[in-house]
Design an enzyme around this catalytic site. Sequence first.
Site, PDB file in Angstrom:
ATOM      1  N   TYR A   1      37.741  -9.067  17.608  1.00  0.00           N
ATOM      2  CA  TYR A   1      36.317  -9.241  17.913  1.00  0.00           C
ATOM      3  C   TYR A   1      35.574  -7.918  17.734  1.00  0.00           C
ATOM      4  CZ  TYR A   1      32.034 -10.363  20.440  1.00  0.00           C
ATOM      5  OH  TYR A   1      30.710 -10.554  20.767  1.00  0.00           O
TER       6      TYR A   1
ATOM      7  N   SER B   1      27.325  -6.403  18.460  1.00  0.00           N
ATOM      8  CA  SER B   1      27.708  -6.314  19.873  1.00  0.00           C
ATOM      9  C   SER B   1      27.798  -4.848  20.260  1.00  0.00           C
ATOM     10  CB  SER B   1      29.074  -6.982  20.089  1.00  0.00           C
ATOM     11  OG  SER B   1      29.605  -6.685  21.367  1.00  0.00           O
TER      12      SER B   1
END
Length: 254
Positions: A152, A139
């Site tokens: 995350y 990401s």
Amino acid sequence: MKITGNTIFIPGSTSGIGLGLALALHARGNTVVVGGRRTAELERITADHPGLGAVAIDIADPDSIRAAAAQVLAQYPDLNVIVAMAGIMRTEDWHQPDTFLATAESTIETNLLGPIRLIGAFIEHLRTRPDSTIVTVSSGLAFAPLRVTPSYNASKAAIHMLSESLRLQLADTSVKVTELVPPSVRTELMPGHDTNPAGMALDAFIDEVIDQLEANPDAHEILVEQVKFLRFGEACGDYDTVVEILNAGDPHGK
């Protein structure tokens, strides 16, 4: 990875980026097997898109990963690509340790241990194939943190370094490692995420990913234009500014 002629397994492909990628790769002449926990969704997808295969898998369950790997390899012995797409994104408030810990643990279980176990279940087979690829999914938040999603961010930073390390270890094999680095994309990854105006449209993201794979099949990272702001902030000396901008607006982002 080459853009056509593969046999590909994509856990986490019942919606969002995973499903979009599965459909795009299938349209390019690949045999694609979608995976996910929701068997009803798998049945709907294969009914709506003839030619797609489907195997149930819970990426957070080691036994499910082993069973799914055995099924995939039995039904699709030509498998040469896995895409570790499955993941979760949850907000956490570390001011409240009684509330964030369970979320943090499940995030790491799914986003980091899941791909590690998945790769472990397929690596021996992939090494026997003459042209195989492991696609990891990190990401933009692996490179610049979003305040509300600490675990995350950390899980995706770990996936980035895992990708870099595996590429070095597997350099003497037929297995390539390609890291897909999404920006914020309008999907249902988090509540409200699919309407986030800062997010990239899913179709536009998938199109740009496919174009990059076609143009550079040996790429180590797949970086759409929108993610480069996050990916290269530190290298360009703009890290503090990037982090400030990222956390100034809507807290949703991938």
